[in-house]
Design an enzyme around this catalytic site. Structure first.
Site, PDB file in Angstrom:
ATOM      1  N   ALA A 138       1.436  -1.222   8.255  1.00 63.25           N
ATOM      2  CA  ALA A 138       0.963  -2.352   8.626  1.00 63.25           C
ATOM      3  C   ALA A 138       1.804  -3.209   9.636  1.00 63.25           C
ATOM      4  O   ALA A 138       2.898  -2.827  10.037  1.00 63.25           O
ATOM      5  CB  ALA A 138       0.593  -3.420   7.544  1.00 63.25           C
ATOM      6  N   GLN A 139       1.123  -4.195  10.647  1.00 59.06           N
ATOM      7  CA  GLN A 139       2.074  -4.957  11.375  1.00 59.06           C
ATOM      8  C   GLN A 139       1.644  -6.536  11.079  1.00 59.06           C
ATOM      9  O   GLN A 139       0.339  -6.686  10.548  1.00 59.06           O
ATOM     10  CB  GLN A 139       1.544  -4.653  12.671  1.00 59.06           C
ATOM     11  CG  GLN A 139       0.378  -4.973  13.220  1.00 59.06           C
ATOM     12  CD  GLN A 139       0.108  -4.577  14.871  1.00 59.06           C
ATOM     13  OE1 GLN A 139       0.959  -3.513  15.389  1.00 59.06           O
ATOM     14  NE2 GLN A 139      -0.295  -5.266  15.777  1.00 59.06           N
ATOM     15  N   LYS A 154      -1.267  -9.965   7.874  1.00 59.31           N
ATOM     16  CA  LYS A 154      -0.980  -8.464   7.938  1.00 59.31           C
ATOM     17  C   LYS A 154      -2.124  -7.673   7.784  1.00 59.31           C
ATOM     18  O   LYS A 154      -3.092  -8.022   7.360  1.00 59.31           O
ATOM     19  CB  LYS A 154      -0.167  -8.338   6.490  1.00 59.31           C
ATOM     20  CG  LYS A 154       0.508  -7.232   6.487  1.00 59.31           C
ATOM     21  CD  LYS A 154       1.406  -7.076   5.038  1.00 59.31           C
ATOM     22  CE  LYS A 154       2.061  -5.730   5.015  1.00 59.31           C
ATOM     23  NZ  LYS A 154       2.965  -5.643   3.890  1.00 59.31           N
ATOM     24  N   ASP A 289      11.208  -3.759  -3.967  1.00 55.47           N
ATOM     25  CA  ASP A 289      11.240  -3.383  -2.479  1.00 55.47           C
ATOM     26  C   ASP A 289      12.349  -4.315  -1.913  1.00 55.47           C
ATOM     27  O   ASP A 289      11.974  -5.029  -0.767  1.00 55.47           O
ATOM     28  CB  ASP A 289      10.125  -3.157  -1.653  1.00 55.47           C
ATOM     29  CG  ASP A 289      10.116  -2.545  -0.675  1.00 55.47           C
ATOM     30  OD1 ASP A 289      11.270  -1.779  -0.365  1.00 55.47           O
ATOM     31  OD2 ASP A 289       9.473  -2.532   0.354  1.00 55.47           O
TER      32      ASP A 289
END
Length: 552
Positions: A138-139, A154, A289
């Site tokens: 994604a960006q 997003k 993460d």
């Protein structure tokens, strides 16, 4: 179907060409390969002279970077599996950066408008066409809501799911080849590693999951100064679009700015450890993460700094049993009580019940004692956990995905903490926390609380308890009856085999006698003179001796 196979074949050939270019074939024992793969390696273009001198870790990292986003993320996950990989490869893969060129702004607008059912201009007071960040899946774009709230949008990459599923199929193929043909293929468990990766990356394709995870983490730390999780705007969130609060923090790796602000880096490092153990043991829901790109620092009050966490796509949780046994195992390691470590592994089922405790204890001592001989500031808590899992694997321990995520998160937290404050003593922070958690878990109040939570379920099942007991007894009776029938069947089959054997023996006697008589000169003439009554009596004797069904 043919087009899919053709596309997959082309992709596989490209992988082989890139692997050849970076000389990965030099690390394969080609004598173990069948003729066709050996021929393919010979036929592929060389073009690798400029890659000479690279070690195997560098070659693998560069190969994954050239193969693209899916392989980059796979390499990042591999870098956390230090219980499987040699240190040189794991260290090199840890350098992989999940940064790829952004996709076109018009595509981002189309995806947002299709998902939210309105033009971008009506959804947002302002929308930044230039992405703030671009990753493999994604960006992120900056925007402002009409109410004035600064947010980030997003957006999943267009067509990324098809690419991921195609590359996953190829990864499974490559994993099976590695398992079959590489010298350490089976030990590396490549198919299982790809399966773990599939679970992680498929979850990242649904941004609603990430939004839900962020809401849970935010709620867990709602009244805490330890960590801040941005707010999710559900009205603007769909499967491929997510809108969340925009934060203004200092990247955790920007030590120069943190020091210029006079930030208490020792406190910040210790709070990172506290956040980890709070998530794992108090909440049983942890951000899995926590690499530097996802962590920012709120240094508004430098003497009382806090963290800000983003990108909650990957989270982990443990079963109650794993949570409890992990805490006790870590405390036993702190006390160097390797006998208890071994007994706990057997007790909780992490290793087979037939494992010899004394052998496992000896293996744990051999691993841990050299570690404890170093200065406390040089001891890596995360690395020690990897050593323990690696040793347990020799005793057929199956490491669960949740424990792998835990190990990965601990390594990230410890690495960040030591980067902020090299003298960080993680042990001093962890041991009191674990001891306090164990005491609280079995305090009368905690036990009573768990019983109160379970009470409605128990009361609901109480009226059906007699039926459940009766059903179990009937099933037990049916099982017993079935076992009796199976035993009778096996006995009957054995009796039939015995009868056949006795019949063959009885037939063999007259046949053998007849053969002897015929072998004597003039024997056939003597047989002709035998009275018919004698033949009849012989037949009657054979009939009387013949085994019947049911005869023992």
């Amino acid at each position: 179907m043919n087009s899919v196979m053709l596309s997959r074949s082309r992709r596989l050939l490209r992988i082989l060409r890139i692997a050849r270019r970076y000389r990965l074939h030099e690390f394969i024992d080609k004598s173990t390969l069948p003729p066709l793969p050996r021929l393919l390696l010979k036929l592929l273009p060389r073009r690798s002279a400029n890659k000479a001198g690279l070690d195997r870790g560098q070659s693998l990292r560069l190969t994954l970077e050239e193969l693209g986003p899916v392989f980059i993320k796979f390499g990042q996950l591999l870098s956390t599996r230090r219980d499987l990989l040699p240190p040189d490869i794991a260290d090199e893969l840890a350098k992989l950066q999940d940064k790829v060129p952004p996709f076109d702004e018009s595509q981002a607008r189309t995806i947002i408008e299709t998902a939210l059912g309105a033009p971008v201009t009506s959804l947002f007071a302002h929308f930044d066409t230039l992405p703030m960040a671009s990753a493999s899946v994604a960006q992120v774009h900056g925007a402002t809501l009409h109410g004035g709230e600064a947010v980030v949008v997003k957006v999943l990459r267009p067509g990324i799911e098809a690419v991921i599923r195609q590359d996953l199929a190829l990864l499974y193929t490559l994993a099976r080849l590695v398992r079959r043909y590489l010298p350490d293929g089976r030990r590396l468990r490549p198919v299982e590693v790809v399966a773990d990766y599939e679970l992680v990356i498929i979850d990242e394709l649904d941004l609603r999951r990430e939004a839900a995870n962020a809401c849970q983490l935010r709620r867990n730390f709602e009244d805490s100064t330890l960590v801040y999780v941005p707010q999710i705007y559900w009205d603007f969130t769909r499967r491929n679009v997510m809108v969340s609060e925009r934060i203004a923090g200092i990247p955790v790796t920007d030590l120069e700015t943190l020091q210029a602000r006079g930030t208490d880096l020792k406190l910040l490092a210790e709070r990172g450890v506290e956040i980890f153990f709070t998530q794992v043991f108090r909440d049983n829901f942890f951000h899995a993460d926590m690499h530097p790109g996802n962590i920012f620092v709120d240094a508004t009050d430098p003497a009382n700094p806090g963290y800000m966490a983003v990108d909650c796509a990957i989270v982990g949780s443990l079963s109650d049993a794993d949570q409890y046994y992990l805490a006790r195992n870590l405390l036993a390691v702190f006390r160097r009580d390797y006998r208890e470590v071994a007994q706990l592994h057997v007790e909780c089922g992490w290793v087979p019940p037939e494992t010899r405790v004394q052998d496992f204890e000896s293996a744990m001592r051999a691993v841990c004692e050299p570690v404890f001989e170093r200065p406390i500031s040089d001891i890596s808590f995360g690395q020690l956990l990897i050593y323990l899992f690696s040793t347990a694997r020799r005793f057929d321990m199956e490491v669960q995905p949740a424990l792998v995520l835990l190990q990965k998160t601990l390594l990230n937290i410890e690495g960040l903490g030591r980067q902020l404050y090299p003298q960080l003593n993680l042990w001093d922070t962890a041991q009191p926390f674990l001891e306090h958690w164990i005491r609280d878990r079995y305090s009368p109040q905690a036990v009573l609380g768990r019983m109160q939570r379970q009470l409605p379920s128990w009361l609901e099942q109480l009226p059906t308890l007699p039926d459940m007991i009766l059903n179990n007894l009937q099933q037990s009776g049916n099982t017993s009856a079935r076992q009796v029938r199976e035993l009778e069947l096996r006995t009957s089959q054995l009796e039939r085999r015995q009868q056949c054997s006795r019949r063959r023996q009885l037939l063999a006697i007259p046949v053998g006698l007849l053969a002897l008589v015929l072998a004597v000169p003039g024997g056939s003439a003597h047989l002709a003179t035998v009275p018919a009554s004698s033949w009849g009596l012989a037949a009657l004797a054979l009939l009387l001796l013949w085994p019947r069904s049911g005869q023992q």
